[in-house]
Design an enzyme around this catalytic site. Structure first.
Site, short mmCIF file in Angstrom:
data_model
loop_
_atom_site.label_atom_id
_atom_site.label_comp_id
_atom_site.label_asym_id
_atom_site.label_seq_id
_atom_site.Cartn_x
_atom_site.Cartn_y
_atom_site.Cartn_z
CB CYS A 116 -0.95 0.01 1.19
SG CYS A 116 -2.26 -1.22 1.00
CG HIS A 256 -3.18 3.69 2.13
ND1 HIS A 256 -3.51 3.38 0.83
CD2 HIS A 256 -3.29 2.53 2.83
CE1 HIS A 256 -3.81 2.10 0.75
NE2 HIS A 256 -3.69 1.56 1.95
CG ASN A 286 -6.59 -0.52 0.82
OD1 ASN A 286 -5.95 0.02 -0.09
ND2 ASN A 286 -6.01 -1.09 1.86
O1 UT7 Z 1 -3.75 -1.01 3.46
C1 UT7 Z 1 -2.93 -2.00 3.97
C2 UT7 Z 1 -3.02 -2.04 5.41
N1 UT7 Z 1 -4.27 -2.61 5.86
C3 UT7 Z 1 -4.93 -2.00 6.81
O2 UT7 Z 1 -4.54 -0.92 7.21
C4 UT7 Z 1 -6.10 -2.71 7.41
C5 UT7 Z 1 -6.04 -2.57 8.89
N2 UT7 Z 1 -7.08 -3.29 9.59
C6 UT7 Z 1 -8.37 -2.90 9.60
O3 UT7 Z 1 -8.75 -1.98 8.90
C7 UT7 Z 1 -9.29 -3.60 10.55
O4 UT7 Z 1 -8.55 -4.37 11.46
C8 UT7 Z 1 -10.39 -4.50 9.89
C9 UT7 Z 1 -11.38 -3.63 9.14
C10 UT7 Z 1 -9.72 -5.47 8.94
C11 UT7 Z 1 -11.13 -5.26 10.95
O5 UT7 Z 1 -11.72 -4.35 11.89
P1 UT7 Z 1 -11.50 -4.54 13.46
O6 UT7 Z 1 -12.25 -3.46 14.10
O7 UT7 Z 1 -10.02 -4.63 13.72
O8 UT7 Z 1 -12.22 -5.91 13.70
P2 UT7 Z 1 -11.64 -7.24 14.37
O9 UT7 Z 1 -10.78 -7.97 13.39
O10 UT7 Z 1 -11.08 -6.92 15.72
O11 UT7 Z 1 -12.96 -8.05 14.59
C12 UT7 Z 1 -13.98 -7.60 15.48
C13 UT7 Z 1 -15.14 -8.56 15.38
C14 UT7 Z 1 -14.74 -10.03 15.45
O12 UT7 Z 1 -15.77 -10.74 16.10
P3 UT7 Z 1 -15.64 -11.15 17.64
O13 UT7 Z 1 -14.42 -12.00 17.71
O14 UT7 Z 1 -15.49 -9.84 18.38
O15 UT7 Z 1 -16.92 -11.86 17.89
C15 UT7 Z 1 -14.68 -10.44 14.01
O16 UT7 Z 1 -14.85 -11.81 13.82
O17 UT7 Z 1 -15.77 -8.40 14.11
C16 UT7 Z 1 -15.80 -9.65 13.41
N3 UT7 Z 1 -15.64 -9.39 11.99
C17 UT7 Z 1 -16.67 -9.10 11.18
N4 UT7 Z 1 -17.98 -9.00 11.40
C18 UT7 Z 1 -18.78 -8.66 10.35
C19 UT7 Z 1 -14.49 -9.36 11.27
N5 UT7 Z 1 -14.76 -9.05 10.00
C20 UT7 Z 1 -16.11 -8.90 9.91
C21 UT7 Z 1 -16.98 -8.56 8.86
N6 UT7 Z 1 -18.29 -8.47 9.12
N7 UT7 Z 1 -16.55 -8.33 7.59
#
Ligand code: UT7
Length: 333
Positions: A116, A256, A286
């Protein structure tokens, strides 16, 4: 002798027609519009559906848009750089094919990969060639067909990424406009957290790797998120302090587009109001190497000669950094 600076003198873009909405993603994985919107800020993204077409299809169109808008003769271009994490093929450069297709017959060309941060590193590369006095027109294209490496059964990644391309032209400037300062970083510790495991020299393609879905992007979202928030904010702040700029001196943050919360954290750290932050993540998600030039293309009409822009990015590798650039032209209405 006045120092030659490297200014952006034109922009162009191409986004595919097909819109993949949060609603449609609800039918593919266990997710919902509300979760995606609140956690990422994304409402829809573009997907390239043209059969047998890769990243160059979009890169060529973004470049052609730039050439047309700026009335540039492609034969005058000295160098074509394609920043991409999704080249048409592992071997045979996407930039070379793109240069040939747009008629840049006097240019040499190569690809540049830093996930990225590819476009940010590409800006540094393009500007260095101009500042050295060696070349006069460097075309830098950021293009990625992320849909070619995304697992549409993995809700942690498929909701984030989209396809797009956008391009800028760098030329010498003698008014002191263009790239002013940069602070680029990388740390190999990060490759465990955001990667495509197979298809490279460590783990070449096999029946096993395909069965294990190892040719798709895998990321540990939470870890990447934490690194992205602290590092993007750090480098943006560094650009201001190192150049004795106050928040009032900055017209635009060009961040970004990975997650709206990361963008907000970066803007907050340097005290910038929402109106000064370029955002189009809601429309495109993204798009990896394309996010920064796509922002410039979308906001071109609002940019004024002399505006101070702070670019900041973070990506796989890890790679990250910030660039301070003075905008070099007013758009003719
Ligand atoms: O550009 C390159 C660099 N990439 C980035 O900068 C991406 C960085 N990361 C992110 O943007 C975020 O971490 C994500 C958008 C990928 C995920 O968001 P988050 O707030 O960090 O969510 P999480 O992974 O901590 O998950 C929270 C909860 C989990 O459920 P439990 O364990 O709390 O029950 C996940 O299983 O949300 C769940 N979850 C979803 N639920 C609905 C994860 N993905 C989804 C989804 N829809 N798509």
């Amino acid at each position: 002798m006045t120092k030659i600076t490297a200014a952006i003198t034109a922009v162009g873009k191409y986004v595919p027609e097909y819109i993949l909405t949060n609603k449609e993603l609800e039918s593919l994985v266990d997710t919902n519009d509300e979760w995606i919107t609140t956690r990422t800020g994304i409402k829809e993204r573009r997907i390239l559906k043209e059969p047998n077409q890769g990243t160059s299809y979009m890169a060529i169109r973004a470049a052609q848009d730039l050439l047309k808008k700026s009335n540039t003769n492609p034969e005058e271009i000295d160098l074509v750089l394609v920043a991409t994490a999704t080249p048409d093929m592992p071997v045979a450069s996407t930039a070379v094919y793109t240069a040939t297709k747009i008629g840049a017959t006097n240019a040499f060309a190569f690809d540049l990969q830093a996930a990225c941060s590819s476009f940010l590193y590409g800006m540094s590369t393009a500007a260095s060639y101009i500042e050295s006095g060696r070349y006069k027109k460097v075309l830098l294209i950021g293009a990625d067909k992320m849909s070619s490496i995304i697992d549409y059964t993995d809700r942690a990644t498929c909701i984030i990424f989209g396809d797009a391309a956008a391009a800028v032209l760098f030329e010498p400037n003698n008014e002191g406009l263009g790239l002013q300062d940069e602070y680029l970083r990388s740390d190999g510790v990060g490759r465990e957290f955001l990667k495509i495991e197979a298809g490279g020299s460590i783990l070449p393609t096999s029946e096993e790797t395909i069965k294990n879905r190892q040719h798709f992007v895998h990321q540990e979202g939470k870890t990447v998120f934490k690194f992205a928030v602290s590092n993007m904010a750090d480098v943006a702040e560094k650009m201001l302090t190192r150049n004795q700029l106050s928040k009032e001196d900055i017209q635009w943050l060009v961040p970004h587009q990975a997650n709206k919360r990361i963008i907000e954290a970066t803007a907050n750290r340097i005290g910038l109001q929402e109106e000064k932050v370029m955002i189009n993540i809601d429309k495109y998600g993204n798009t990896t190497s394309a996010t920064l030039p796509l922002l410039l293309a979308d906001y071109e009409d609002q940019l004024k000669k002399g505006d101070n822009l702070i670019f900041a990015a973070f990506g796989g590798g890890f790679t990250w950094g910030a660039i301070y650039l003075k905008w070099a032209y007013n758009t003719q209405q």
